[in-house]
Each structure stands twice: as C-alpha cells, then as structure tokens.
Design a protein around this motif. Sequence first.
Motif, mmCIF file in Angstrom:
data_model
loop_
_atom_site.group_PDB
_atom_site.id
_atom_site.type_symbol
_atom_site.label_atom_id
_atom_site.label_comp_id
_atom_site.label_asym_id
_atom_site.label_seq_id
_atom_site.Cartn_x
_atom_site.Cartn_y
_atom_site.Cartn_z
ATOM 1 N N PRO A 159 51.441 33.091 29.983
ATOM 2 C CA PRO A 159 50.532 32.485 29.024
ATOM 3 C C PRO A 159 49.435 33.418 28.526
ATOM 4 C CG PRO A 159 50.087 31.693 31.235
ATOM 5 C CD PRO A 159 51.313 32.540 31.300
ATOM 6 N N GLY A 160 49.206 34.488 29.183
ATOM 7 C CA GLY A 160 48.171 35.445 28.778
ATOM 8 C C GLY A 160 48.645 36.833 29.119
ATOM 9 N N ARG A 161 47.703 37.731 29.238
ATOM 10 C CA ARG A 161 48.115 39.079 29.630
ATOM 11 C C ARG A 161 47.407 39.463 30.914
ATOM 12 N NH1 ARG A 161 44.949 43.429 28.159
ATOM 13 N NH2 ARG A 161 43.004 42.835 27.180
ATOM 14 N N LEU A 162 47.916 40.496 31.541
ATOM 15 C CA LEU A 162 47.351 40.999 32.781
ATOM 16 C C LEU A 162 46.634 42.308 32.487
ATOM 17 C CD1 LEU A 162 50.445 40.358 35.048
ATOM 18 C CD2 LEU A 162 48.345 39.023 34.997
ATOM 19 N N SER A 163 45.467 42.467 33.072
ATOM 20 C CA SER A 163 44.703 43.704 32.901
ATOM 21 C C SER A 163 44.792 44.520 34.173
ATOM 22 C CB SER A 163 43.229 43.389 32.634
ATOM 23 O OG SER A 163 43.085 42.738 31.412
ATOM 24 N N PRO A 164 45.185 45.788 34.068
ATOM 25 C CA PRO A 164 45.210 46.623 35.271
ATOM 26 C C PRO A 164 43.790 46.880 35.761
ATOM 27 C CG PRO A 164 45.855 47.893 33.332
ATOM 28 C CD PRO A 164 45.639 46.490 32.886
ATOM 29 N N VAL A 165 43.597 46.734 37.061
ATOM 30 C CA VAL A 165 42.303 46.958 37.699
ATOM 31 C C VAL A 165 42.280 48.344 38.329
ATOM 32 C CG1 VAL A 165 40.769 46.162 39.545
ATOM 33 C CG2 VAL A 165 41.985 44.507 38.125
ATOM 34 N N SER A 166 43.405 48.719 38.969
ATOM 35 C CA SER A 166 43.510 50.040 39.587
ATOM 36 C C SER A 166 44.980 50.408 39.730
ATOM 37 C CB SER A 166 42.829 50.060 40.957
ATOM 38 O OG SER A 166 43.544 49.272 41.884
ATOM 39 N N SER A 167 45.228 51.707 39.881
ATOM 40 C CA SER A 167 46.587 52.179 40.146
ATOM 41 C C SER A 167 46.521 53.364 41.098
ATOM 42 C CB SER A 167 47.308 52.564 38.853
ATOM 43 O OG SER A 167 46.647 53.629 38.222
ATOM 44 N N THR A 168 47.556 53.466 41.929
ATOM 45 C CA THR A 168 47.631 54.516 42.937
ATOM 46 C C THR A 168 49.086 54.924 43.108
ATOM 47 O OG1 THR A 168 45.802 53.477 44.136
ATOM 48 C CG2 THR A 168 47.096 55.110 45.344
ATOM 49 N N VAL A 169 49.347 56.221 43.168
ATOM 50 C CA VAL A 169 50.678 56.707 43.509
ATOM 51 C C VAL A 169 50.695 56.917 45.018
ATOM 52 C CG1 VAL A 169 52.395 58.522 43.196
ATOM 53 C CG2 VAL A 169 50.952 57.831 41.270
ATOM 54 N N LEU A 170 51.611 56.242 45.699
ATOM 55 C CA LEU A 170 51.716 56.337 47.148
ATOM 56 C C LEU A 170 52.623 57.504 47.533
ATOM 57 C CD1 LEU A 170 52.037 52.522 47.887
ATOM 58 C CD2 LEU A 170 50.017 53.955 48.137
ATOM 59 N N PRO A 171 52.507 57.991 48.771
ATOM 60 C CA PRO A 171 53.325 59.129 49.204
ATOM 61 C C PRO A 171 54.834 58.938 49.011
ATOM 62 C CG PRO A 171 51.602 58.720 50.802
ATOM 63 C CD PRO A 171 51.544 57.586 49.805
ATOM 64 N N SER A 172 55.334 57.711 49.097
ATOM 65 C CA SER A 172 56.769 57.444 48.954
ATOM 66 C C SER A 172 57.248 57.568 47.512
ATOM 67 C CB SER A 172 57.077 56.026 49.442
ATOM 68 O OG SER A 172 56.477 55.087 48.564
ATOM 69 N N GLY A 173 56.303 57.559 46.566
ATOM 70 C CA GLY A 173 56.673 57.559 45.152
ATOM 71 C C GLY A 173 56.456 56.223 44.475
ATOM 72 N N LEU A 174 56.147 55.191 45.258
ATOM 73 C CA LEU A 174 55.810 53.897 44.666
ATOM 74 C C LEU A 174 54.503 54.023 43.898
ATOM 75 C CD1 LEU A 174 56.403 51.431 47.647
ATOM 76 C CD2 LEU A 174 57.945 51.932 45.750
ATOM 77 N N VAL A 175 54.389 53.263 42.831
ATOM 78 C CA VAL A 175 53.128 53.207 42.087
ATOM 79 C C VAL A 175 52.580 51.793 42.251
ATOM 80 C CG1 VAL A 175 52.003 53.404 39.840
ATOM 81 C CG2 VAL A 175 53.887 54.952 40.441
ATOM 82 N N ARG A 176 51.416 51.712 42.912
ATOM 83 C CA ARG A 176 50.767 50.408 43.112
ATOM 84 C C ARG A 176 49.799 50.163 41.972
ATOM 85 N NH1 ARG A 176 47.206 50.501 47.973
ATOM 86 N NH2 ARG A 176 45.787 51.459 46.500
ATOM 87 N N VAL A 177 49.978 49.044 41.286
ATOM 88 C CA VAL A 177 49.058 48.650 40.224
ATOM 89 C C VAL A 177 48.541 47.265 40.571
ATOM 90 C CG1 VAL A 177 48.715 48.279 37.758
ATOM 91 C CG2 VAL A 177 50.369 49.995 38.534
#
Length: 183
Positions: A159-177
């Motif tokens: 119903p709306g949009r999501l705003s990214p608050v933070s992002s981090t690249v983890l050692p495994s290669g995952l990107v946490r947003v």
Amino acid sequence: MSTESIGTQPRPSVSAFLALSLDGFIAGEGGDLDWLAPFSGDSPQETGYSALMASADVLLMGRNTFDVVRAFPDWPYGDKPVVVLTHRPAEPGANLSFRQGELGQVLGELWQEGVRHLYLDGGELVRQGLQAGLVDELTLFWVPVTLGRGVPLFAGALPGRLSPVSSTVLPSGLVRVIYSPAP
C-alpha cells in the motif's frame, strides 16, 4: 519502539527479519532453504538477530513456517514465547501457543496481554503485515542468488513504499537492508 494502533486499538511494534534471493524469493520450490547454506557464516550478532530476539517479547509466525522450523534438528528460539497463527489443530507446548484470527486482531490481543514488541516471521504473515501497514521495521537480507521459482515475499502490491534506514554488507556477502514504512 513506538506503539501503533489498529483503528483505535493499540498494537505491539512489529519487526520482520527475512532473507530473500535477488529475484524476491524467501524459499525455493517446495519450501527449500538449502540455497541459504553457503551464506550462513555470519554470526547472530553480525546479522542483528541476537538484538532482535533480545528486544522482542514474542515471535509470531505462520503455520507453514512453524512446520518447517519444527523439523529442524534444534528449536532455534530457545525459551522465547512463540505464537503460531493457524486454522489447523495443534497442541500447545512450553512457550508455544496457537491462535486463530486476522493478523490485526491477534496483534491487538497480544497488546492486551502485555506484548509491546513482536517479531513477525513467515512469508504469508509478513506479506499480510506489509499489505495492511502493520510492519514497523523490515530487515531484509539480500542473498546474491536468483532462484527463478519458489515462495515470493512480495506477492501483490504494497500500500505504500518502504524507506531504507540502513544497509550493511556482511562478511558472507549478504546485504542487510533495514526498511521502515515511508510516511
């Protein structure tokens, strides 16, 4: 964590925490999670899972997710209270209960019982929560693979949009947003 309301009824703050493929799937065909194994080297502290579990009063999950998790060799939630939203009969256990009803209704009931921060898990419940505007914080781990098929997280429009608050690249290669609903 802020208190939200469903109509005039207060509800707990809701956090969701999921991994998904670059093409938006949270599980492969038949609920397969093997594609996540090569990316499981990050610690619970690095991912933020430990902090989430420490801050959440209750974990609320859908029945399909519960059926997958209970087949794991070890119960991953320790003594954290877990509530499973289901219409199928089930036997409650220590720190495990089952509820029926709409997500918003159950959140209101949990608020009345003293729950102030809830960890929402399971694709269908998270989808429902997002579509109803009931998720306050969404943590997604973008896994650098494409599956082509499986269980999508975003089935239907939000119903709306999501705003990214933070992002981090983890050692495994995952990107946490970490996302929050846009005002």
